[in-house]
Design an enzyme around this catalytic site. Structure first.
Site, PDB file in Angstrom:
ATOM      1  N   GLU A 232       0.834  -1.194   0.000  1.00  0.00           N
ATOM      2  CA  GLU A 232       0.000   0.000   0.000  1.00  0.00           C
ATOM      3  C   GLU A 232       0.874   1.252   0.000  1.00  0.00           C
ATOM      4  O   GLU A 232       1.927   1.257   0.625  1.00  0.00           O
ATOM      5  CB  GLU A 232      -0.900  -0.010   1.253  1.00  0.00           C
ATOM      6  CG  GLU A 232      -1.660  -1.320   1.380  1.00  0.00           C
ATOM      7  CD  GLU A 232      -2.433  -1.489   2.693  1.00  0.00           C
ATOM      8  OE1 GLU A 232      -2.682  -0.488   3.383  1.00  0.00           O
ATOM      9  OE2 GLU A 232      -2.788  -2.638   3.003  1.00  0.00           O
ATOM     10  N   GLU A 343      -9.759   5.679   2.873  1.00  0.00           N
ATOM     11  CA  GLU A 343     -10.157   4.900   4.044  1.00  0.00           C
ATOM     12  C   GLU A 343     -10.096   5.803   5.258  1.00  0.00           C
ATOM     13  O   GLU A 343      -9.161   6.609   5.382  1.00  0.00           O
ATOM     14  CB  GLU A 343      -9.206   3.716   4.234  1.00  0.00           C
ATOM     15  CG  GLU A 343      -9.463   2.930   5.516  1.00  0.00           C
ATOM     16  CD  GLU A 343      -8.527   1.734   5.678  1.00  0.00           C
ATOM     17  OE1 GLU A 343      -7.879   1.341   4.697  1.00  0.00           O
ATOM     18  OE2 GLU A 343      -8.440   1.213   6.792  1.00  0.00           O
TER      19      GLU A 343
END
Ligand SMILES: *[C@@H]1O[C@H](CO)[C@@H](O)[C@H](O)[C@H]1NC(C)=O
Ligand SMILES: *[C@@H]1O[C@H](CO)[C@@H](O)[C@H](O)[C@H]1NC(C)=O
Length: 428
Positions: A232, A343
């Site tokens: 990520e 997120e």
């Protein structure tokens, strides 16, 4: 310890005060039968643990740079970086550059001067106060307070929960786990060898320090079980991790669904950095302003077809380094899913939905200059070419809180706007 010369006396003393008190602690330990009887109090045991952890993370710098945001950036010799604490990397020969670089449509950013959708380049704040010498890498120094904010020394630098959106999930626990909420676009069903996007950068408001807000790319391997592999990268605001509300460049990796392996940035052994200009976890500046200048960053992650390592590039100019292939199981071969998007953690403060913002804090409908975006989103195929994503899906747990809207055009290729304010009259 050449770097010590760069500290003011006060900082030197503070750094060494810990060492001195620990020395006394050890000394006391040695004389336990004489005057220091009894086991050391819990506070001292924690102090000792923290000290050991800091010693492991903060390698002796060649030079140190004080950033205006309060960070200290240590220029650490490339061969002394945290990755080489890994037993499998003891005899590793650093690759200074990838063998192959993926090519494609938006390889070099087009200057869009004169159009209304004008965007600007971006930098790291610490660059104002110096540069790291050749053969060193910039490492954000971990401070005592950073470790103490974590729930335990072991958990510092790790995600607390599985932190992944599972579109069309069959396991509701996973989808809604611990209040993580997403607004993402994704592709699945093929073998992927990388992904790219250009993301505009904001400084979303975080309601509680144990929450965060991020915008990133996920490179995923395996099913959503205990052995999920993930790489990520993106930007985040995370008061618990960094001690402030600044927007920072970050990476994360795990090979077991956020359990024992992996961490943010260089906070464990894994990622091998080769670049001397960009520091993981350091603030990026400036950030976009509502109805005003837009600043964006490009991130490209791809698998070198020769060695199999996963490389990361920031902007057009900075190849940061790589995750060695052996860290992963599924990603040792290829990725099975790519996600792009935002997120946040909704800790349900005061029993209601959090006010923590995603992206700009505005819904995608507002469009350019107001909402967060990912543009020129692409995947890397098995021939190492960048390509438009096929069959792009979207996912959000609660679209009244945070939403996502995709589109495509000539300049931006495939893109989406995403984000939202969190709590509002439709998201109580
Ligand atoms: C997640 O939780 C929220 C309430 O906290 C609920 O409204 C929503 O339907 C849940 N989503 C899924 C996919 O279970
Ligand atoms: C971060 O932002 C919150 C509000 O969003 C504020 O209460 C807090 O003081 C800020 N923290 C720092 C370190 O600036």
């Amino acid at each position: 310890m050449v770097g010590a010369a760069h500290f003011s006396g006060g900082q030197w003393w503070r750094r060494n005060a810990v060492g001195i008190s620990l020395f006394l602690l050890y000394f006391c330990g040695g004389l336990i039968s004489l005057s220091c009887a009894g086991r050391p109090p819990a506070a001292s045991r924690q102090e000792l643990q923290v000290h050991k952890h800091l010693k492991r993370l903060n390698k002796a710098p060649v030079k140190s740079i004080q950033s205006p945001d309060g960070d200290i950036i240590d220029c650490v010799h490339i061969s002394k970086q945290p990755a080489f604490d890994h037993p499998f990397l003891k005899d590793h020969k650093i690759q200074m550059r990838p063998n192959y670089h993926p090519e494609g449509l938006f390889d070099v950013e087009k200057e869009s001067v004169g159009t209304k959708e004008r965007t600007n380049p971006i930098n790291q704040l610490w660059h104002m106060n110096g540069k790291c010498p050749e053969d060193t890498i910039p490492v954000r120094r971990t401070k005592r307070e950073d470790v103490l904010r974590a729930s335990s020394v072991k958990k510092y630098g790790k995600k607390k929960h599985r932190s992944i959106a599972k579109p069309r999930g069959t396991d509701p626990d996973l989808v809604n786990e611990s209040g993580h909420q997403h607004a993402i676009a994704y592709v699945e069903g093929e073998r992927y060898y990388g992904a790219k996007a250009t993301i505009n950068v904001w400084e979303p408001k975080i309601q509680r320090t144990n929450e965060f807000s991020l915008s990133q790319i996920w490179i995923l391997g395996g099913s959503f079980g205990q052995d999920l592999n993930s790489i990520e990268a993106g930007w985040q605001v995370s008061p618990d991790l960094y001690g402030d509300n600044n927007t920072r460049l970050f990476t994360y990796w795990t090979s077991d669904a956020y359990q024992a392996t992996g961490c943010y940035n260089l906070l464990c052994s894994g990622f091998i950095q080769v670049n001397s200009e960009i520091a993981m976890g350091a603030s990026i500046s400036p950030v976009s302003a509502y109805r005003n200048s837009q600043y964006d960053i490009s991130i490209l992650i791809w698998k070198d077809p020769k060695e199999g390592n996963w490389w990361m590039q920031f902007g057009n100019d900075y190849v940061l380094g790589y995750w060695p292939s052996f860290l992963f199981s599924y990603l040792g071969d290829s990725a099975s899913m790519i996600e792009w998007g935002g997120e946040v953690v909704n800790s349900q403060p005061d029993g209601r939905h959090t006010n923590t913002q995603m992206g700009s804090g505005h819904f995608p409908e507002e469009g350019f200059g107001k909402a967060g975006y990912f543009r020129n989103i692409q995947v890397v195929d098995s021939s190492n070419n960048l390509k438009s994503p096929k069959g792009l899906g979207t996912f959000t747990e609660e679209s009244n809180c945070y939403d996502v809207q995709t589109g495509s055009n000539g300049d931006w290729g495939h893109y989406f706007y995403f984000g939202g304010p969190g709590r509002n009259s439709n998201c109580p």
